[in-house]
Design a protein around this motif. Sequence first.
Motif, PDB file in Angstrom:
ATOM      1  N   GLY A   1       0.849  -1.177   0.000  1.00 55.64           N
ATOM      2  CA  GLY A   1       0.000   0.000   0.000  1.00 55.64           C
ATOM      3  C   GLY A   1       0.885   1.228   0.000  1.00 55.64           C
ATOM      4  O   GLY A   1       2.074   1.146   0.315  1.00 55.64           O
ATOM      5  N   VAL A   2       0.322   2.368  -0.334  1.00 57.41           N
ATOM      6  CA  VAL A   2       1.090   3.608  -0.380  1.00 57.41           C
ATOM      7  C   VAL A   2       0.735   4.449   0.840  1.00 57.41           C
ATOM      8  O   VAL A   2      -0.437   4.644   1.158  1.00 57.41           O
ATOM      9  N   LEU A   3       1.767   4.933   1.520  1.00 60.45           N
ATOM     10  CA  LEU A   3       1.597   5.848   2.646  1.00 60.45           C
ATOM     11  C   LEU A   3       2.276   7.158   2.282  1.00 60.45           C
ATOM     12  O   LEU A   3       3.413   7.172   1.817  1.00 60.45           O
ATOM     13  N   GLU A   4       1.544   8.249   2.471  1.00 59.34           N
ATOM     14  CA  GLU A   4       2.101   9.579   2.235  1.00 59.34           C
ATOM     15  C   GLU A   4       1.887  10.411   3.496  1.00 59.34           C
ATOM     16  O   GLU A   4       0.800  10.403   4.071  1.00 59.34           O
ATOM     17  N   ILE A   5       2.937  11.114   3.914  1.00 62.80           N
ATOM     18  CA  ILE A   5       2.848  11.987   5.080  1.00 62.80           C
ATOM     19  C   ILE A   5       3.216  13.394   4.646  1.00 62.80           C
ATOM     20  O   ILE A   5       4.246  13.603   3.992  1.00 62.80           O
ATOM     21  N   GLN A   6       2.352  14.345   4.987  1.00 61.02           N
ATOM     22  CA  GLN A   6       2.553  15.747   4.633  1.00 61.02           C
ATOM     23  C   GLN A   6       2.509  16.574   5.914  1.00 61.02           C
ATOM     24  O   GLN A   6       1.931  16.157   6.912  1.00 61.02           O
ATOM     25  N   ILE A   7       3.114  17.776   5.859  1.00 63.06           N
ATOM     26  CA  ILE A   7       3.040  18.692   6.986  1.00 63.06           C
ATOM     27  C   ILE A   7       2.642  20.076   6.491  1.00 63.06           C
ATOM     28  O   ILE A   7       2.843  20.416   5.329  1.00 63.06           O
ATOM     29  N   LYS A   8       2.057  20.856   7.381  1.00 57.66           N
ATOM     30  CA  LYS A   8       1.721  22.248   7.114  1.00 57.66           C
ATOM     31  C   LYS A   8       1.709  22.964   8.451  1.00 57.66           C
ATOM     32  O   LYS A   8       1.819  22.340   9.505  1.00 57.66           O
ATOM     33  N   ASP A   9       1.580  24.290   8.414  1.00 56.67           N
ATOM     34  CA  ASP A   9       1.564  25.055   9.653  1.00 56.67           C
ATOM     35  C   ASP A   9       0.229  25.752   9.832  1.00 56.67           C
ATOM     36  O   ASP A   9      -0.313  26.327   8.890  1.00 56.67           O
ATOM     37  N   HIS A  10      -0.250  25.700  11.060  1.00 57.64           N
ATOM     38  CA  HIS A  10      -1.456  26.430  11.420  1.00 57.64           C
ATOM     39  C   HIS A  10      -1.024  27.842  11.814  1.00 57.64           C
ATOM     40  O   HIS A  10      -0.130  28.010  12.627  1.00 57.64           O
ATOM     41  N   ARG A  11      -1.634  28.859  11.258  1.00 55.24           N
ATOM     42  CA  ARG A  11      -1.182  30.244  11.386  1.00 55.24           C
ATOM     43  C   ARG A  11      -1.352  30.814  12.796  1.00 55.24           C
ATOM     44  O   ARG A  11      -2.308  31.501  13.067  1.00 55.24           O
ATOM     45  N   GLU A  12      -0.443  30.576  13.673  1.00 57.34           N
ATOM     46  CA  GLU A  12      -0.442  31.204  14.998  1.00 57.34           C
ATOM     47  C   GLU A  12       0.682  32.252  14.985  1.00 57.34           C
ATOM     48  O   GLU A  12       0.428  33.391  14.715  1.00 57.34           O
ATOM     49  N   ALA A  13       1.922  31.812  15.243  1.00 54.74           N
ATOM     50  CA  ALA A  13       3.043  32.747  15.307  1.00 54.74           C
ATOM     51  C   ALA A  13       4.014  32.582  14.141  1.00 54.74           C
ATOM     52  O   ALA A  13       5.084  33.182  14.147  1.00 54.74           O
ATOM     53  N   ILE A  14       3.663  31.783  13.138  1.00 59.09           N
ATOM     54  CA  ILE A  14       4.580  31.580  12.012  1.00 59.09           C
ATOM     55  C   ILE A  14       4.812  32.893  11.261  1.00 59.09           C
ATOM     56  O   ILE A  14       5.860  33.087  10.651  1.00 59.09           O
TER      57      ILE A  14
ATOM     58  N   LYS B   1      -1.794  24.713   1.923  1.00 57.37           N
ATOM     59  CA  LYS B   1      -0.591  24.296   1.210  1.00 57.37           C
ATOM     60  C   LYS B   1       0.230  23.366   2.100  1.00 57.37           C
ATOM     61  O   LYS B   1       0.520  23.700   3.247  1.00 57.37           O
ATOM     62  N   THR B   2       0.597  22.196   1.579  1.00 57.40           N
ATOM     63  CA  THR B   2       1.315  21.202   2.374  1.00 57.40           C
ATOM     64  C   THR B   2       2.649  20.821   1.725  1.00 57.40           C
ATOM     65  O   THR B   2       2.825  20.959   0.522  1.00 57.40           O
ATOM     66  N   ALA B   3       3.549  20.312   2.569  1.00 54.09           N
ATOM     67  CA  ALA B   3       4.839  19.800   2.091  1.00 54.09           C
ATOM     68  C   ALA B   3       4.849  18.289   2.281  1.00 54.09           C
ATOM     69  O   ALA B   3       4.595  17.799   3.380  1.00 54.09           O
ATOM     70  N   ARG B   4       5.146  17.560   1.210  1.00 54.58           N
ATOM     71  CA  ARG B   4       5.250  16.102   1.315  1.00 54.58           C
ATOM     72  C   ARG B   4       6.601  15.755   1.924  1.00 54.58           C
ATOM     73  O   ARG B   4       7.645  16.112   1.378  1.00 54.58           O
ATOM     74  N   VAL B   5       6.578  15.039   3.040  1.00 52.25           N
ATOM     75  CA  VAL B   5       7.825  14.645   3.692  1.00 52.25           C
ATOM     76  C   VAL B   5       8.109  13.146   3.544  1.00 52.25           C
ATOM     77  O   VAL B   5       9.219  12.701   3.793  1.00 52.25           O
TER      78      VAL B   5
END
Length: 192
Positions: free
Chosen positions: A35-48, A95-99
């Motif tokens: 199976g294919v597993l993909e993990i992405q990350i993004k930031d929730h706009r607090e102090a970024i 918008k996400t980054a694939r890691v």
Amino acid sequence: MRSLSRYSWWFFHVLPFIASCFFVNPALAAESKYGVLEIQIKDHREAIGDFAKFDIVLDKLLISPKAGLMFWQTGWKELQPSVAAVDLTQYIGKKTARVFRGEINPGSFDALHLKIKSIDALLKKTRRSAPVKNTIGAVKLSFQVPAKGETVVVLDLVVTDFSDHPPRGYELSIRGYELYSNGTLIQKVPPG
């Protein structure tokens, strides 16, 4: 002469069948039992928004298989990130980054841990480096990776400014996640 005809029958009928099995099996195996597993990350706009640059250097990703009958053999499975570093200021909102993206053995999992090696953050106002405490730990998250299916996990990270509570400052943590199975949203934490 009789033995020659038996061998010729074997040669013309059985041998091609056996040879075709060797050519068919790799094609069937190419259909993939994984199976294919993909993990992405993004930031929730607090102090970024305080940062001109917020690079996180990834160490590794860990997933924990769900304990089954052989619970004593369970442990963290290590996945190698597909990128070395991500600038979180570029991945805000949707918008996400694939890691990570890769084929893995199908199965059920109950946790995920994003291990970060270092954080290099540069403040917009002062153009100076700012220390950021990494408080990301393992996330309890039940998910399945089915054979021939695709599972996507989007981790919603958040940078929070705790400088009004000395000695705390900026901290990076996980705000929530989204879980997709074959393109369909299965779970979102927090909901909304």
